[in-house]
Write a protein that holds these residues in place. Structure first.
Motif, PDB file in Angstrom:
ATOM      1  N   LEU A  63       0.836  -1.195   0.000  1.00 42.28           N
ATOM      2  CA  LEU A  63       0.000   0.000   0.000  1.00 42.28           C
ATOM      3  C   LEU A  63       0.873   1.249   0.000  1.00 42.28           C
ATOM      4  O   LEU A  63       1.716   1.420   0.872  1.00 42.28           O
ATOM      5  N   GLN A  91       0.589   5.434   0.102  1.00 44.59           N
ATOM      6  CA  GLN A  91      -0.305   6.554   0.410  1.00 44.59           C
ATOM      7  C   GLN A  91       0.422   7.868   0.135  1.00 44.59           C
ATOM      8  O   GLN A  91       1.516   8.101   0.674  1.00 44.59           O
ATOM      9  N   THR A 114      -6.884   2.042  -6.949  1.00 43.78           N
ATOM     10  CA  THR A 114      -6.554   3.336  -6.353  1.00 43.78           C
ATOM     11  C   THR A 114      -7.822   3.905  -5.739  1.00 43.78           C
ATOM     12  O   THR A 114      -8.941   3.606  -6.188  1.00 43.78           O
ATOM     13  N   ASP A 128      -9.473   9.200  -0.328  1.00 45.65           N
ATOM     14  CA  ASP A 128     -10.402   9.271   0.792  1.00 45.65           C
ATOM     15  C   ASP A 128     -10.851  10.703   1.076  1.00 45.65           C
ATOM     16  O   ASP A 128     -10.491  11.643   0.368  1.00 45.65           O
ATOM     17  N   HIS A 130      -4.602   6.462  -2.132  1.00 44.86           N
ATOM     18  CA  HIS A 130      -4.155   5.114  -1.789  1.00 44.86           C
ATOM     19  C   HIS A 130      -4.002   4.298  -3.069  1.00 44.86           C
ATOM     20  O   HIS A 130      -4.929   4.255  -3.890  1.00 44.86           O
ATOM     21  N   LEU A 190      -2.865   0.314  -4.262  1.00 41.80           N
ATOM     22  CA  LEU A 190      -2.676  -1.022  -3.691  1.00 41.80           C
ATOM     23  C   LEU A 190      -2.195  -1.997  -4.756  1.00 41.80           C
ATOM     24  O   LEU A 190      -2.702  -1.998  -5.885  1.00 41.80           O
ATOM     25  N   TYR A 206      -0.784  -3.758   9.325  1.00 43.41           N
ATOM     26  CA  TYR A 206      -0.130  -2.880   8.352  1.00 43.41           C
ATOM     27  C   TYR A 206       1.254  -2.587   8.910  1.00 43.41           C
ATOM     28  O   TYR A 206       1.383  -2.050  10.021  1.00 43.41           O
ATOM     29  N   ILE A 261      -5.369   3.936   7.954  1.00 44.56           N
ATOM     30  CA  ILE A 261      -5.614   2.934   6.915  1.00 44.56           C
ATOM     31  C   ILE A 261      -7.118   2.724   6.823  1.00 44.56           C
ATOM     32  O   ILE A 261      -7.764   2.445   7.836  1.00 44.56           O
TER      33      ILE A 261
END
Length: 408
Positions: A88, A90, A172, A175, A181, A183, A233, A397
């Motif tokens: 991940l 960010q 993707t 937020d 984000h 992944l 994580y 997360i």
């Protein structure tokens, strides 16, 4: 060494509505109003599986279990066919600076209390643990990872770069805090091995999720072997790992004149104009203890403890606690201000501090600097607990980005 393994994640398939309507922050940063907002976004928003709906009353946890089972049965959630370690990335900004944080989402072994492999730095509270235990029993799944950091000697960064180049991004998502984000599902054995070994080589320090980890330990003790693993994580302690301070709002507020009188001689006092200037001065201080006091009219005083003042800290306290700004503030500085047991609220951004002072014109803000990672690790290494509201790891997360079933 932390035992890190791949797993087959449950997640929302691409055919579902955009992830923006389906995901949520961790349960403990969702306000009642935001909870309502998330419920209104989608009947499939993950908040329905991580927080009780107040309207469900005593049936709240049963309803959570029913909802999650329905989603698995009707295809709202689909399980990946092959296990993976999920990488991940960010990308985010904070107060004018850009950051990139990279870590892995993976299954890891639940260790018994006292193990040196997983090291907490906070005490946990009974009601929160009971709530998380009830959700876990109802769903047999983890919706939010335990957030851990580790010391990287360079191997993880190399492994992460190689894994990114070896497979396409899975998804993707941006937020509500504008964090982007991205992944990847990493399945090549050599990449999985490199990521898991580099992240798990030494101790792992819990950043966020102390109640979730305590719940995992209890589940293993009381329910059995299906709780032998949980969801984490893992992030290296590099420049992307941002630790924000919790600023304090005091409602028994001393005046600027009182502060100057009471603290003179014990602190280096520097009057500055505005909260931003005060926060910057505190963040840049190289002295052992520093904070700033700001009033609603934007008057501010930067306070740096003079040599010798630390002698007033409790003599029997361990050094790792006596090194902390937050410990010093609550055990020494408040007394210097003439505050025995002040009413305190906590905010983690300058904007929130300003808003509180506008709403409460007789309050003052105490602006703190972020706790260094080395101090967090020192507290955990000594099996001590930091004062409440000492750290805020940003960003969080998302809940539901991946879901970790205890079995399968």
């Amino acid at each position: 060494m932390t035992e890190i393994r791949p797993f087959r994640a449950l997640r929302y398939p691409a055919s579902r509505a955009p992830l923006e309507s389906l995901l949520a922050p961790p349960y403990d940063v969702i306000s009642p109003e935001y909870h309502k907002t998330l419920l209104g976004r989608s009947e499939a928003n993950v908040v329905r599986a991580i927080l009780k709906n107040p309207e469900d009353g005593d049936q709240g946890y049963a309803r959570i279990g029913e909802t999650f089972a329905k989603w698995r049965a009707d295809g709202t959630l689909a399980q990946d066919k092959e296990p993976a370690i999920y990488l991940l990335e960010q990308r985010f900004s904070w107060e004018g600076r850009d950051f990139v944080r990279t870590g892995i989402l993976a299954r890891f072994k639940v260790e018994p209390e006292g193990s040196k492999a997983i090291r907490p730095h906070e005490k946990t509270r009974g009601p929160a643990k009971e709530d998380r235990f009830s959700v876990l029993k109802a769903t047999k799944a983890n919706f939010s990872p335990i957030f851990l950091f580790f010391e990287d000697q360079g191997g993880f960064a190399t492994a992460a770069a190689h894994a990114k180049a070896s497979c396409p991004a899975l998804l993707t998502y941006r937020d509500d805090d504008s964090v982007l984000h991205t992944l990847w599902a990493v399945r090549k054995p050599e990449d999985v091995d490199a990521l898991s070994k580099s992240a798990g080589r030494g101790p792992s320090y819990i950043a966020d999720g102390h109640h979730r980890y305590a719940t995992a330990q209890r589940y293993l003790r009381e329910v059995g072997p299906e709780g032998a693993s949980t969801y984490g994580y893992f992030c290296p302690n590099d420049a992307g790992l941002l630790v924000l301070p919790y600023h304090r709002i005091l409602f028994d507020a001393p005046s600027a004149v009182e502060v100057m009188t009471r603290l003179s001689g014990k602190y280096l006092l520097n009057a500055v104009n505005g909260a931003e200037a005060a926060a910057l001065a505190v963040a840049n201080s190289t002295l052992p203890f520093a904070f700033a006091i700001v009033w609603p009219d934007e008057k501010a005083i930067v306070c740096e403890a003079a040599p010798g003042v630390s002698d007033e800290l409790p003599a029997d306290a361990p050094k790792c606690l006596k090194d902390l700004d937050t410990y010093f503030l609550h055990h020494v500085a408040f007394k210097h201000m003439g505050l025995a047991d002040p009413k305190v609220e906590f905010v983690h951004s300058l904007a929130d501090a300003r808003a509180e002072l506008v709403a409460h014109p007789h309050a003052v803000g105490i602006l703190m600097r972020g706790t260094p990672l080395r101090q967090i690790a020192a507290v955990a290494d000594a099996t001590e607990s930091m004062p409440p509201k000492s750290t805020f790891f940003h960003p969080k997360i998302p809940s539901g980005l991946l879901i970790h079933p205890l079995e399968g």
